[in-house]
Scaffold this motif. Structure first.
Motif, PDB file in Angstrom:
ATOM      1  N   PHE A   1      -3.415  -0.315  14.490  1.00 41.04           N
ATOM      2  CA  PHE A   1      -3.584  -1.071  13.254  1.00 41.04           C
ATOM      3  C   PHE A   1      -4.898  -0.739  12.553  1.00 41.04           C
ATOM      4  O   PHE A   1      -4.952  -0.642  11.325  1.00 41.04           O
ATOM      5  CB  PHE A   1      -3.499  -2.573  13.527  1.00 41.04           C
ATOM      6  N   ALA A   2      -5.978  -0.571  13.328  1.00 40.87           N
ATOM      7  CA  ALA A   2      -7.285  -0.301  12.717  1.00 40.87           C
ATOM      8  C   ALA A   2      -7.252   0.986  11.898  1.00 40.87           C
ATOM      9  O   ALA A   2      -7.798   1.053  10.787  1.00 40.87           O
ATOM     10  CB  ALA A   2      -8.367  -0.217  13.794  1.00 40.87           C
ATOM     11  N   MET A   3      -6.596   1.997  12.415  1.00 38.38           N
ATOM     12  CA  MET A   3      -6.501   3.261  11.682  1.00 38.38           C
ATOM     13  C   MET A   3      -5.634   3.114  10.436  1.00 38.38           C
ATOM     14  O   MET A   3      -5.936   3.677   9.386  1.00 38.38           O
ATOM     15  CB  MET A   3      -5.934   4.341  12.598  1.00 38.38           C
ATOM     16  N   LEU A   4      -4.540   2.351  10.563  1.00 39.53           N
ATOM     17  CA  LEU A   4      -3.679   2.127   9.403  1.00 39.53           C
ATOM     18  C   LEU A   4      -4.436   1.385   8.306  1.00 39.53           C
ATOM     19  O   LEU A   4      -4.363   1.744   7.131  1.00 39.53           O
ATOM     20  CB  LEU A   4      -2.438   1.336   9.822  1.00 39.53           C
ATOM     21  N   LYS A   5      -5.176   0.357   8.691  1.00 34.80           N
ATOM     22  CA  LYS A   5      -5.942  -0.423   7.710  1.00 34.80           C
ATOM     23  C   LYS A   5      -6.964   0.451   6.997  1.00 34.80           C
ATOM     24  O   LYS A   5      -7.147   0.356   5.777  1.00 34.80           O
ATOM     25  CB  LYS A   5      -6.636  -1.584   8.416  1.00 34.80           C
ATOM     26  N   LYS A   6      -7.641   1.318   7.752  1.00 39.06           N
ATOM     27  CA  LYS A   6      -8.631   2.217   7.153  1.00 39.06           C
ATOM     28  C   LYS A   6      -7.966   3.159   6.153  1.00 39.06           C
ATOM     29  O   LYS A   6      -8.489   3.399   5.058  1.00 39.06           O
ATOM     30  CB  LYS A   6      -9.312   3.030   8.263  1.00 39.06           C
ATOM     31  N   LEU A   7      -6.796   3.667   6.499  1.00 35.03           N
ATOM     32  CA  LEU A   7      -6.085   4.585   5.612  1.00 35.03           C
ATOM     33  C   LEU A   7      -5.674   3.892   4.324  1.00 35.03           C
ATOM     34  O   LEU A   7      -5.834   4.438   3.228  1.00 35.03           O
ATOM     35  CB  LEU A   7      -4.864   5.146   6.333  1.00 35.03           C
ATOM     36  N   VAL A   8      -5.160   2.659   4.424  1.00 24.59           N
ATOM     37  CA  VAL A   8      -4.728   1.912   3.244  1.00 24.59           C
ATOM     38  C   VAL A   8      -5.919   1.571   2.356  1.00 24.59           C
ATOM     39  O   VAL A   8      -5.873   1.727   1.134  1.00 24.59           O
ATOM     40  CB  VAL A   8      -3.980   0.632   3.664  1.00 24.59           C
ATOM     41  N   LYS A   9      -7.019   1.135   2.961  1.00 19.39           N
ATOM     42  CA  LYS A   9      -8.199   0.754   2.189  1.00 19.39           C
ATOM     43  C   LYS A   9      -8.836   1.959   1.510  1.00 19.39           C
ATOM     44  O   LYS A   9      -9.419   1.835   0.428  1.00 19.39           O
ATOM     45  CB  LYS A   9      -9.215   0.062   3.104  1.00 19.39           C
ATOM     46  N   ASP A  10      -8.765   3.124   2.133  1.00 19.70           N
ATOM     47  CA  ASP A  10      -9.284   4.330   1.482  1.00 19.70           C
ATOM     48  C   ASP A  10      -8.477   4.678   0.240  1.00 19.70           C
ATOM     49  O   ASP A  10      -9.022   5.161  -0.755  1.00 19.70           O
ATOM     50  CB  ASP A  10      -9.265   5.510   2.455  1.00 19.70           C
ATOM     51  N   LEU A  11      -7.169   4.429   0.288  1.00 22.42           N
ATOM     52  CA  LEU A  11      -6.309   4.729  -0.845  1.00 22.42           C
ATOM     53  C   LEU A  11      -6.392   3.653  -1.926  1.00 22.42           C
ATOM     54  O   LEU A  11      -6.404   3.957  -3.123  1.00 22.42           O
ATOM     55  CB  LEU A  11      -4.862   4.889  -0.378  1.00 22.42           C
ATOM     56  N   ASP A  12      -6.467   2.384  -1.506  1.00 27.30           N
ATOM     57  CA  ASP A  12      -6.545   1.272  -2.454  1.00 27.30           C
ATOM     58  C   ASP A  12      -7.484   0.201  -1.903  1.00 27.30           C
ATOM     59  O   ASP A  12      -7.056  -0.639  -1.109  1.00 27.30           O
ATOM     60  CB  ASP A  12      -5.148   0.687  -2.698  1.00 27.30           C
ATOM     61  N   PRO A  13      -8.759   0.225  -2.295  1.00 24.39           N
ATOM     62  CA  PRO A  13      -9.730  -0.757  -1.779  1.00 24.39           C
ATOM     63  C   PRO A  13      -9.359  -2.203  -2.091  1.00 24.39           C
ATOM     64  O   PRO A  13      -9.816  -3.125  -1.421  1.00 24.39           O
ATOM     65  CB  PRO A  13     -11.040  -0.363  -2.482  1.00 24.39           C
TER      66      PRO A  13
ATOM     67  N   ILE B   1       1.573  -5.554   3.344  1.00 26.54           N
ATOM     68  CA  ILE B   1       0.597  -4.891   2.478  1.00 26.54           C
ATOM     69  C   ILE B   1       0.985  -5.114   1.032  1.00 26.54           C
ATOM     70  O   ILE B   1       2.112  -4.806   0.624  1.00 26.54           O
ATOM     71  CB  ILE B   1       0.516  -3.378   2.769  1.00 26.54           C
ATOM     72  N   ILE B   2       0.053  -5.674   0.241  1.00 24.52           N
ATOM     73  CA  ILE B   2       0.279  -5.896  -1.186  1.00 24.52           C
ATOM     74  C   ILE B   2      -0.721  -5.030  -1.942  1.00 24.52           C
ATOM     75  O   ILE B   2      -1.929  -5.134  -1.743  1.00 24.52           O
ATOM     76  CB  ILE B   2       0.092  -7.376  -1.562  1.00 24.52           C
TER      77      ILE B   2
END
Length: 334
Positions: A304-316, A258-259
């Motif tokens: 992974f899908a839930m993790l990706k959603k959480l990261v994208k909500d914090l930083d699109p 994750i960057i």
């Protein structure tokens, strides 16, 4: 804390980069040394906001998967005295002991529920709120369906041949467990105990699951006094595992890079709310030359899908890339 790691070769980085950050460039700029900051926390299931449509789909998978799981146990495995490990295999053994020694007729699902509740409490800290609720619903439904189906069938198998019961039962278990895992739920059970023991003894979870299930199979041999029981039980376990592999052939873990420009915010969320462990890799953008941090974590594929959603909500604008994890072992937790 920090430590130094010498880079011997970087075949992946030589042909690409992660979001403009070349690991080879980072290594060359520091004379082959990459500075790594470690974070060590307990691993739990990540949770993220879920849409109403996804919740309905998960509910269907949990209910239908629980029903199929109950059919596999109540109409195929239990009537043929096949004990394929797990809580229900142990429940089958205990029911036979109670029947032969005390004349008690106990429901298979009821006995399994008694064991699943404390096992769930052991693993509750490692589950997200949504996953915890789904897990409770799952093992309660399986117990309820199992007792209802047993009452309806009178304890008779659908087929008389034990070998067919082991094949059909194992296949149904594989399909149902895959559906339940797809809904981001679990069946609690002995895999929960295996995870707890793996932290205490620094042993692979898969090894402990195999050991626990084998002990339950041998208990079935001792109780039923039939050498066919372990054979048919291991056949059911083999069929079950192959069905799960066929439905989900990928490696069960993924490595995630994750960057993001919000690394500290991500760190606080992932550690404080989710509880994943990870490592910060210090790199540098190939084009801009700007120092960047790459968050590297290992996570189960189904989360992974839930993790990706959480990261994208914090930083699109976060960049996320994944790969199959070649080593699924986890370090001992403090």
């Amino acid at each position: 804390r920090y430590f130094y790691r010498k880079v011997i070769s970087l075949p992946v980085a030589s042909s690409g980069s992660f979001g403009g950050i070349s690991l080879r460039e980072a290594a060359e700029s520091t004379r082959g040394i990459i500075f790594v900051r470690e974070t060590s926390t307990s691993y739990t299931m990540p949770t993220a906001p879920t849409t109403k449509k996804q919740l309905l789909l998960d509910a269907f998978l949990i209910v239908f998967g629980s029903f199929i799981l109950a059919i596999g146990y109540s109409l195929f495995l239990a009537p043929a005295h096949i004990s394929p490990g797990g809580v229900y295999g142990l429940a089958l053994v205990i029911r036979e002991v109670a029947r032969s020694l005390f004349g008690l007729e106990l429901g298979l699902g009821t006995i399994a529920l008694v064991f699943n509740i404390p096992l769930f409490l052991l693993a509750m800290k490692g589950l997200g709120k949504i996953t915890a609720v789904k897990t409770v619903v799952t093992f309660v439904l399986v117990a309820l369906f199992s007792d209802l189906i047993e009452t309806w069938s009178g304890g008779r198998p659908l087929v008389e041949e034990s070998i067919l019961c082991s094949f059909y039962g194992g296949a149904l278990l594989g399909v149902s467990v895959w559906m339940i895992f797809t809904a981001q739920s679990t069946c609690a059970g002995t895999d929960t105990l295996a995870r707890v023991l793996s932290r205490a003894f620094n042993t692979k979870v898969s090894t402990l699951i195999m050991l626990i299930d084998s002990l339950i199979v041998l208990l079935g041999l001792w109780v039923f006094q039939d050498w066919r029981v372990p054979l048919y039980s291991w056949i059911a376990i083999f069929v079950y595992s192959k069905v799960v592999d066929a439905l989900q052939p990928q490696n069960p873990h993924k490595s995630v890079f994750i960057i993001s420009d919000k690394t500290q915010e991500l760190r606080e969320v992932l550690i404080g709310q989710v509880g994943v462990r990870g490592t910060f890799l210090h790199g540098q953008g190939m084009y801009s030359g700007t120092p960047r941090e790459v968050l590297f974590i290992i996570i189960e594929r189904k989360h992974f899908a839930m993790l990706k959603k959480l990261v994208k909500d914090l930083d699109p604008k976060a960049f996320i890339t994944t790969a199959d994890a070649s080593n699924d072992s986890m370090p001992l937790l403090p």
